[in-house]
Enzyme design. Structure first.
Site, mmCIF file in Angstrom:
data_model
loop_
_atom_site.group_PDB
_atom_site.id
_atom_site.type_symbol
_atom_site.label_atom_id
_atom_site.label_comp_id
_atom_site.label_asym_id
_atom_site.label_seq_id
_atom_site.Cartn_x
_atom_site.Cartn_y
_atom_site.Cartn_z
ATOM 1 N N LYS A 229 27.753 65.821 20.474
ATOM 2 C CA LYS A 229 28.295 67.037 19.872
ATOM 3 C C LYS A 229 27.368 68.195 20.198
ATOM 4 O O LYS A 229 26.175 68.172 19.861
ATOM 5 C CB LYS A 229 28.423 66.849 18.354
ATOM 6 N N ILE B 240 35.558 65.956 25.258
ATOM 7 C CA ILE B 240 36.546 65.133 24.569
ATOM 8 C C ILE B 240 37.428 65.998 23.691
ATOM 9 O O ILE B 240 38.656 65.895 23.721
ATOM 10 C CB ILE B 240 35.858 64.049 23.714
ATOM 11 N N ASP C 35 35.348 68.621 3.567
ATOM 12 C CA ASP C 35 36.241 68.943 4.681
ATOM 13 C C ASP C 35 37.045 67.713 5.100
ATOM 14 O O ASP C 35 37.269 67.469 6.288
ATOM 15 C CB ASP C 35 35.438 69.483 5.864
ATOM 16 N N GLY D 204 35.853 74.603 16.229
ATOM 17 C CA GLY D 204 35.464 75.981 16.023
ATOM 18 C C GLY D 204 33.978 76.208 16.085
ATOM 19 O O GLY D 204 33.517 77.321 16.356
ATOM 20 N N MET D 205 33.198 75.187 15.838
ATOM 21 C CA MET D 205 31.747 75.331 15.785
ATOM 22 C C MET D 205 31.026 74.587 16.906
ATOM 23 O O MET D 205 29.940 74.989 17.327
ATOM 24 C CB MET D 205 31.245 74.826 14.428
ATOM 25 N N ALA D 206 31.621 73.525 17.409
ATOM 26 C CA ALA D 206 30.956 72.697 18.418
ATOM 27 C C ALA D 206 31.999 72.037 19.305
ATOM 28 O O ALA D 206 33.197 72.022 19.007
ATOM 29 C CB ALA D 206 30.076 71.641 17.753
ATOM 30 N N THR D 207 31.518 71.492 20.413
ATOM 31 C CA THR D 207 32.346 70.749 21.366
ATOM 32 C C THR D 207 31.787 69.340 21.495
ATOM 33 O O THR D 207 30.570 69.153 21.551
ATOM 34 C CB THR D 207 32.346 71.429 22.741
ATOM 35 N N VAL D 208 32.686 68.376 21.540
ATOM 36 C CA VAL D 208 32.283 66.978 21.669
ATOM 37 C C VAL D 208 32.478 66.558 23.116
ATOM 38 O O VAL D 208 33.550 66.762 23.696
ATOM 39 C CB VAL D 208 33.092 66.067 20.720
ATOM 40 N N VAL E 18 37.405 70.059 21.377
ATOM 41 C CA VAL E 18 36.756 71.330 21.114
ATOM 42 C C VAL E 18 37.086 71.762 19.691
ATOM 43 O O VAL E 18 38.248 71.708 19.265
ATOM 44 C CB VAL E 18 37.201 72.407 22.121
#
Length: 516
Positions: free
Chosen positions: A50, A24, A156, A28-32, A26
């Protein structure tokens, strides 16, 4: 969850009861990813998964940060926060399962309006930020299992982490860098968490003061950008952004959008104050002030209609992707459903400790999972669950309804028995006969017979009859006619009653008693 352009799907990967599909978004730390939950008896549900990047999955610092996000987000229960459903650890990778929200990020919506030469209407922007502030307040007030405050600070808040659903509800997500009490991962000395253009000035101080008002400041920056369609702090590098953040005079949003009222300007500028004590004390306080500053905040239905006009095409494309994923899942046949149901009925009774797999938890758990209690163990669940037994539904039902059914049968039996007794003992129904009605003859008297005068002796042909005065008719006991008298035996013939009297020595006649 959120999303940009839909990437072509990768081969489906199974993670226990979850299926991992295409990406869905991308980060910096993870991809959904799109995901699909497959439960028992044909149950299924679309979720967002995630996935921590492989280079970070081997770093204990990032792993603890990733698990902290899941643990903290699971403690926040509010409609304006994306819920966390599960954590899966398999093959050396970590996955956080979240609720899938069909919508767009606030950052993408701002860009869409700017490209169309428009600005977000103030009632729409106020509704989106008011909901986000309510979600942040729920995070700030979250508590742990023992009721102690977690003191969560998002750190954040940005338009990328505010998701507006197609239902018109704004939700906050991504608590990956949140600060909270009892968190396993701690920020190293001199390390800054969050996006620089949305950081409060006190976050950059040497002592690193972090309170809930820094989220209020970041939400105010998001509101300023949503109303104006511009970036508040921008530059070619971080040094320029840092200089603007610390010293640049902030213009009110009405300077770039003339439709904004003075009251709305005051709310935004108060939230952007560089002095923390001059901002709103809580996110909810700012949300209430924001709703009062506009003449009328947009309803969720109005926000949903605006979403359809702004992001209808990408939402429709993502909807088709979700529909294709759901069609890939073959619906179970009736034979399979019957087989699963019969196997559940034949399953043995469960006694003793309950395993995590029986509760639908992850198949395997890492040491970090056990330390956090995410696998069903840990300090809060150190003792195994030991119920005496789990009876089958049939046995439980029989025990539950045995006494009431027995009592009901006894009551029915008593009622029937009473009816039968009444039927057989009633008048004219046999059994005990009713007492006879009183006869017309009066009981004999015990007083002496009266002395009568001498009368001529009657002839043999004329026999005197009993005096009519010796009998009397008794009144009836009721108005009903008495029953017919029963036949009685004929009276015995009189003896020595001719004549019916005797003469004593003085010449007086005395009637014989048996002849009366």
């Amino acid at each position: 969850m959120m999303g940009g352009a839909v990437v072509p799907e990768n081969p489906v990967r199974l993670l226990g009861r979850y299926a991992l599909h295409g990406e869905i978004a991308v980060g910096g730390m993870a991809t959904v990813h799109f995901g699909r939950l497959h439960g028992a008896i044909g149950f299924s549900r679309t979720v967002a998964i995630k996935r921590l990047h492989a280079q970070f999955a081997r770093d204990p610092e990032f792993v603890s940060m990733f698990l902290d996000e899941a643990r903290l987000a699971a403690r926040i229960r509010h409609p304006n926060v994306v819920p966390t459903l599960d954590v899966v650890a398999t093959d050396g990778e970590l996955f956080v399962v979240m609720e899938y929200v069909h919508g767009e990020s606030l950052a993408r919506l701002i860009r869409q309006e700017v490209r169309a030469g428009r600005l977000i209407p103030p009632p729409i922007a106020a509704s989106i930020l008011s909901g986000s502030l309510q979600g942040l307040h729920a995070a700030h007030e979250a508590r742990n299992e023992r009721g102690a405050p977690l003191s969560i600070v998002h750190r954040d808040v940005s338009p990328q982490n505010i998701l507006v659903g197609s239902d018109g509800v704004a939700r906050v997500l991504d608590f990956g860098v949140a600060k909270a009490a009892g968190r396993i991962h701690t920020t190293q000395q001199g390390q800054i968490k969050g996006k620089l253009p949305y950081m409060a000035p006190e976050q950059l101080s040497p002592d690193g003061t972090v309170t809930r008002v820094i989220d209020v400041y970041a939400a105010s920056v998001c509101l300023w950008e949503a109303l104006t369609g511009k970036r508040l702090f921008s530059g070619e590098n971080e040094a320029m952004i840092l200089a603007q953040l610390l010293s640049m005079a902030v213009e009110p949003p009405s300077r770039f959008a003339p439709d904004i009222s003075l009251a709305l300007d005051q709310v935004v500028m108060r939230g952007l104050s560089r002095q923390p004590d001059k901002r709103f004390a809580t996110a909810r306080e700012m949300a209430v002030a924001l709703e009062r500053a506009v003449s009328r905040t947009a309803s969720s239905a109005e926000v949903a209609d605006w979403m359809e006009s702004v992001a209808g095409a990408p939402l429709a494309a993502r909807y088709r992707t979700v529909a294709a994923i759901e069609l890939q899942t073959d619906a179970p046949s009736s034979e399979q459903l019957l087989h699963e149901i019969s196997s559940m009925r034949k399953a043995p009774r469960t006694t003793g400790a309950v395993s995590a797999s029986s509760l639908g938890g992850p198949a395997s758990a890492s040491p970090d999972h056990r330390m956090l209690g995410l696998d069903g163990s840990g300090p809060s669940q150190s003792a195994p669950l030991s119920p005496p037994s789990f009876a089958s539904p049939k046995t439980g039902a029989s025990r539950r309804f045995a006494k009431p059914a027995l009592m009901a049968l006894l009551v029915i039996a008593c009622v029937l028995l009473g009816s039968l007794i009444a039927a057989f003992t009633g008048p004219g129904r046999g059994g005990t006969k009713p007492p006879p009605a009183p006869t017309a003859t009066a009981p004999p008297t015990t007083r002496e017979p009266p002395v009568r005068t001498i009368e001529p002796v009657p002839s043999a042909t004329t026999r005197p009859e009993a005096s009519s005065s010796s009998t009397a008719t008794a009144p009836t006991a009721s108005t009903k006619p008495p029953p017919p008298p029963r036949p009685t035996a004929a009276p015995a013939p009189r003896k020595n009653c001719d004549p019916p009297y005797s003469v004593d020595s003085s010449g007086r006649k005395k009637f014989k008693p048996e002849c009366l």
